[in-house]
Design a protein around this motif. Structure first.
Motif, PDB file in Angstrom:
ATOM      1  N   GLY A   1      18.058 -12.054  12.457  1.00 56.98           N
ATOM      2  CA  GLY A   1      16.696 -11.997  13.372  1.00 56.98           C
ATOM      3  C   GLY A   1      16.039 -10.772  14.479  1.00 56.98           C
ATOM      4  N   GLU A   2      17.445 -10.685  14.954  1.00 56.90           N
ATOM      5  CA  GLU A   2      17.315  -9.121  15.838  1.00 56.90           C
ATOM      6  C   GLU A   2      16.741  -7.893  15.316  1.00 56.90           C
ATOM      7  N   ILE A   3      17.530  -7.856  14.004  1.00 55.36           N
ATOM      8  CA  ILE A   3      17.458  -6.391  13.029  1.00 55.36           C
ATOM      9  C   ILE A   3      16.111  -7.289  12.646  1.00 55.36           C
ATOM     10  N   VAL A   4      16.001  -7.420  11.752  1.00 55.80           N
ATOM     11  CA  VAL A   4      13.651  -7.644  11.939  1.00 55.80           C
ATOM     12  C   VAL A   4      13.459  -6.993  13.194  1.00 55.80           C
TER      13      VAL A   4
ATOM     14  N   PHE B   1      30.077  -2.663   2.038  1.00 54.68           N
ATOM     15  CA  PHE B   1      31.669  -2.229   1.911  1.00 54.68           C
ATOM     16  C   PHE B   1      31.881  -2.890   0.323  1.00 54.68           C
ATOM     17  N   ASN B   2      32.048  -3.915  -0.096  1.00 50.08           N
ATOM     18  CA  ASN B   2      32.315  -5.329  -1.507  1.00 50.08           C
ATOM     19  C   ASN B   2      31.659  -4.969  -1.766  1.00 50.08           C
ATOM     20  N   ARG B   3      30.618  -4.585  -2.365  1.00 56.73           N
ATOM     21  CA  ARG B   3      29.642  -4.779  -3.549  1.00 56.73           C
ATOM     22  C   ARG B   3      29.314  -5.465  -4.026  1.00 56.73           C
ATOM     23  N   THR B   4      29.159  -6.971  -3.937  1.00 54.18           N
ATOM     24  CA  THR B   4      28.854  -8.119  -5.401  1.00 54.18           C
ATOM     25  C   THR B   4      27.692  -8.542  -5.372  1.00 54.18           C
ATOM     26  N   GLU B   5      26.382  -8.734  -6.631  1.00 51.99           N
ATOM     27  CA  GLU B   5      25.583  -8.550  -6.581  1.00 51.99           C
ATOM     28  C   GLU B   5      24.793 -10.146  -5.902  1.00 51.99           C
ATOM     29  N   GLU B   6      25.703 -11.029  -6.053  1.00 47.34           N
ATOM     30  CA  GLU B   6      25.647 -12.469  -5.557  1.00 47.34           C
ATOM     31  C   GLU B   6      25.226 -12.368  -3.706  1.00 47.34           C
ATOM     32  N   ARG B   7      26.607 -11.633  -2.874  1.00 48.92           N
ATOM     33  CA  ARG B   7      26.668 -10.983  -1.570  1.00 48.92           C
ATOM     34  C   ARG B   7      25.064 -10.665  -1.273  1.00 48.92           C
ATOM     35  N   MET B   8      24.793  -9.205  -2.144  1.00 46.91           N
ATOM     36  CA  MET B   8      23.535  -8.487  -1.633  1.00 46.91           C
ATOM     37  C   MET B   8      22.492  -9.777  -1.771  1.00 46.91           C
ATOM     38  N   GLU B   9      22.308 -10.993  -3.252  1.00 49.17           N
ATOM     39  CA  GLU B   9      21.259 -11.209  -2.783  1.00 49.17           C
ATOM     40  C   GLU B   9      21.241 -12.102  -1.584  1.00 49.17           C
ATOM     41  N   ARG B  10      22.916 -12.920  -1.575  1.00 43.68           N
ATOM     42  CA  ARG B  10      22.824 -13.515   0.014  1.00 43.68           C
ATOM     43  C   ARG B  10      22.081 -12.910   1.262  1.00 43.68           C
ATOM     44  N   ILE B  11      22.576 -12.322   0.688  1.00 43.18           N
ATOM     45  CA  ILE B  11      21.917 -10.955   2.913  1.00 43.18           C
ATOM     46  C   ILE B  11      20.161 -11.246   2.277  1.00 43.18           C
ATOM     47  N   ALA B  12      19.995 -10.823   1.382  1.00 46.94           N
ATOM     48  CA  ALA B  12      18.896 -10.299   1.132  1.00 46.94           C
ATOM     49  C   ALA B  12      18.044 -11.276   2.099  1.00 46.94           C
TER      50      ALA B  12
ATOM     51  N   GLU C   1      14.653 -15.076   5.609  1.00 44.39           N
ATOM     52  CA  GLU C   1      14.705 -16.089   6.144  1.00 44.39           C
ATOM     53  C   GLU C   1      14.434 -15.855   7.120  1.00 44.39           C
ATOM     54  N   HIS C   2      14.473 -15.017   8.150  1.00 45.60           N
ATOM     55  CA  HIS C   2      14.801 -14.630   9.377  1.00 45.60           C
ATOM     56  C   HIS C   2      13.397 -13.475   9.937  1.00 45.60           C
ATOM     57  N   GLY C   3      12.851 -13.759   8.974  1.00 41.12           N
ATOM     58  CA  GLY C   3      11.190 -12.570   9.312  1.00 41.12           C
ATOM     59  C   GLY C   3      11.213 -12.024   8.245  1.00 41.12           C
ATOM     60  N   ALA C   4      12.228 -11.208   8.119  1.00 42.37           N
ATOM     61  CA  ALA C   4      12.220 -10.085   6.792  1.00 42.37           C
ATOM     62  C   ALA C   4      11.176  -9.608   5.619  1.00 42.37           C
ATOM     63  N   GLU C   5      10.052  -8.931   5.603  1.00 46.59           N
ATOM     64  CA  GLU C   5       9.052  -8.836   4.578  1.00 46.59           C
ATOM     65  C   GLU C   5      10.349  -8.376   3.553  1.00 46.59           C
ATOM     66  N   ASP C   6      10.317  -6.896   3.239  1.00 44.53           N
ATOM     67  CA  ASP C   6      10.292  -6.642   2.546  1.00 44.53           C
ATOM     68  C   ASP C   6      12.237  -5.833   2.369  1.00 44.53           C
ATOM     69  N   VAL C   7      13.644  -6.219   1.875  1.00 46.10           N
ATOM     70  CA  VAL C   7      14.525  -5.991   1.992  1.00 46.10           C
ATOM     71  C   VAL C   7      15.237  -4.965   0.917  1.00 46.10           C
ATOM     72  N   LYS C   8      15.173  -4.225   1.417  1.00 46.30           N
ATOM     73  CA  LYS C   8      16.121  -2.795   0.072  1.00 46.30           C
ATOM     74  C   LYS C   8      17.260  -3.188   0.205  1.00 46.30           C
ATOM     75  N   GLY C   9      18.323  -2.354  -1.027  1.00 47.43           N
ATOM     76  CA  GLY C   9      19.070  -2.064  -1.772  1.00 47.43           C
ATOM     77  C   GLY C   9      19.168  -2.563  -2.757  1.00 47.43           C
ATOM     78  N   LEU C  10      18.764  -3.517  -3.140  1.00 46.72           N
ATOM     79  CA  LEU C  10      19.159  -4.351  -4.323  1.00 46.72           C
ATOM     80  C   LEU C  10      18.570  -3.394  -5.539  1.00 46.72           C
ATOM     81  N   THR C  11      17.833  -2.313  -5.033  1.00 44.02           N
ATOM     82  CA  THR C  11      17.838  -1.628  -6.210  1.00 44.02           C
ATOM     83  C   THR C  11      18.217  -0.758  -7.359  1.00 44.02           C
ATOM     84  N   ALA C  12      19.195  -0.247  -6.259  1.00 46.53           N
ATOM     85  CA  ALA C  12      20.344   0.656  -5.783  1.00 46.53           C
ATOM     86  C   ALA C  12      20.261   2.136  -6.874  1.00 46.53           C
ATOM     87  N   ASP C  13      19.477   2.874  -6.992  1.00 51.02           N
ATOM     88  CA  ASP C  13      18.706   3.612  -7.601  1.00 51.02           C
ATOM     89  C   ASP C  13      19.123   4.636  -7.677  1.00 51.02           C
ATOM     90  N   GLY C  14      19.645   4.952  -6.328  1.00 48.14           N
ATOM     91  CA  GLY C  14      20.425   6.271  -5.282  1.00 48.14           C
ATOM     92  C   GLY C  14      21.951   6.725  -5.458  1.00 48.14           C
TER      93      GLY C  14
END
Ligand code: ATP
Ligand code: MG
Length: 247
Positions: free
Chosen positions: A86-89, A104-115, A120-133
Motif C-alpha cells: 500500500g505504501e508503494i501505491v 530477480f527470479n522471474r516466473t510468470e506466476e509470481r509476476m501475476e501474483r504480485i501485480a 488489491e492495494h489500490g494500484a491502477e496500472d501495474v507494469k512489468g508483465l509486457t517485458a518488451d524491453g
C-alpha cells in the motif's frame, strides 16, 4: 500469525519478518527473499532500527528526484510487495510514478501474483508483465523490463535491488534511488541516492517528503537534489555501524 506484544523490544522487526514469511506462503516472495530479509535485519540492528538523520536527507533527495523526473518508476520485487504494497501505491500517487514488477527470479506466476496483490492495494496500472524491453549487459530473464516502464524511465526507485542489475541500470544512464540497509552493498554503492534505511520506514518517509514538497518550485527541488552528497550518506551509515557499542 502469533500475536507479538506491542511492547516487545523487537516488535517491528518481528512483524516485518512475519510479513516476509506470509509473502512466501502466498507465492509473492521467493525463498531467497527470506535470506535477503535476514541480511537486512542484521544491518538494521546495527543501525539502531531507526531512520538516521542522514537517511532522512536521502529520503528527501529521493522525493525531489521523483518530483523532478519526466518519467519516474518504482520497481517492486517480492520482498517489497510483501512489506510495503500500500505504501508503494501511495508513493506512486504522491509523485506521479509508475509501478513496475521486476523480479530477480522471474516466473510468470509470481509476476501475476504480485501485480494482483498491488492492485488489491489500490494500484491502477501495474507494469512489468509486457517485458518488451531489455537492460543491456544482463542475462535474458534478468534483463526483462517494460519498454514503456523502466525501459523509458529517467529516475528509478529500486529497493532491495541486486548489485548486477543496479549497475546495469546505472550504466543505462538512469538516476537510481536505492533503498538498501547495507551501505557496502554494490546496489547502494552504485546509487545516485543511496537510502540506507529499512524499506518499511523509508517508503512512507519518501512519500511524506514528496507531499511536503508538492508545491516546491523546480529550482527548490533542484537545490535539494544538488545539495545531496551520496558519499557522505554512505559514510554516515558505515560510521554509525562501526560505532556500535561506543558512547
Ligand atoms: P550486492 O549488492 O553486494 O550484490 P546482495 O545485494 O547480493 O549484495 P542480497 O541478499 O541479494 O545481497 O540483497 C539483499 C539486500 O537487501 C541486502 O543488502 C539487505 O541489506 C537489503 N535488505 C533486506 N531487507 C531489507 C529491508 N527490509 N529494507 C532495506 N533493505 C533490505
Ligand atoms: Mg545488493
Amino acid at each position: 500469525m502469533t500475536e507479538i506484544p506491542e511492547d516487545h523490544p523487537r516488535h517491528d522487526s518481528l512483524v516485518t519478518r512475519h510479513r516476509i514469511e506470509d509473502g512466501v506462503d502466498a507465492g509473492i516472495t521467493s525463498r531467497q527473499g527470506l535470506i535477503a530479509q535476514g541480511r537486512g535485519e542484521a544491518y538494521d540492528y546495527l543501525l539502531g532500527e531507526e531512520t538516521t538523520p542522514s537517511a532522512d536527507e536521502a529520503e528527501r533527495a529521493a522525493a525531489a528526484h521523483l518530483l523532478l523526473a519526466d518519467h519516474p518508476v518504482l520497481s517492486v520485487n517480492g520482498n517489497v510487495a510483501a512489506l510495503v504494497p500500500g505504501e508503494i501505491v501511495e508513493l506512486a500517487e504522491a509523485t506521479g510514478a509508475d509501478v513496475e514488477v521486476n523480479l530477480f527470479n522471474r516466473t510468470e506466476e509470481r509476476m501475476e501474483r504480485i501485480a494482483d496483490y498491488l492492485r488489491e492495494h489500490g494500484a491502477e496500472d501495474v507494469k512489468g508483465l509486457t517485458a518488451d524491453g531489455r537492460i543491456p549487459g544482463l542475462e535474458h530473464e534478468r534483463a526483462k523490463v517494460d519498454a514503456d516502464g523502466i525501459g523509458d524511465a529517467d529516475v528509478v526507485l529500486v529497493p532491495l535491488e541486486d548489485g548486477d542489475r543496479a549497475e546495469a541500470l546505472a550504466e543505462m544512464g538512469k538516476t537510481e534511488l536505492v533503498i538498501d540497509l547495507n551501505p557496502l552493498s554494490r546496489s547502494a554503492q552504485t546509487a545516485s541516492v543511496p537510502i540506507i534505511d529499512n524499506i518499511v520506514r523509508a517508503v512512507p518517509n519518501v512519500t511524506a517528503h514528496a507531499r511536503d514538497l508538492a508545491d516546491a518550485s523546480r529550482e527548490e527541488l533542484t537545490d535539494i537534489v544538488e545539495g545531496f552528497d551520496r558519499e557522505a550518506a554512505l559514510e554516515a551509515a558505515e560510521a554509525r555501524i562501526r560505532a556500535v557499542g561506543e558512547d
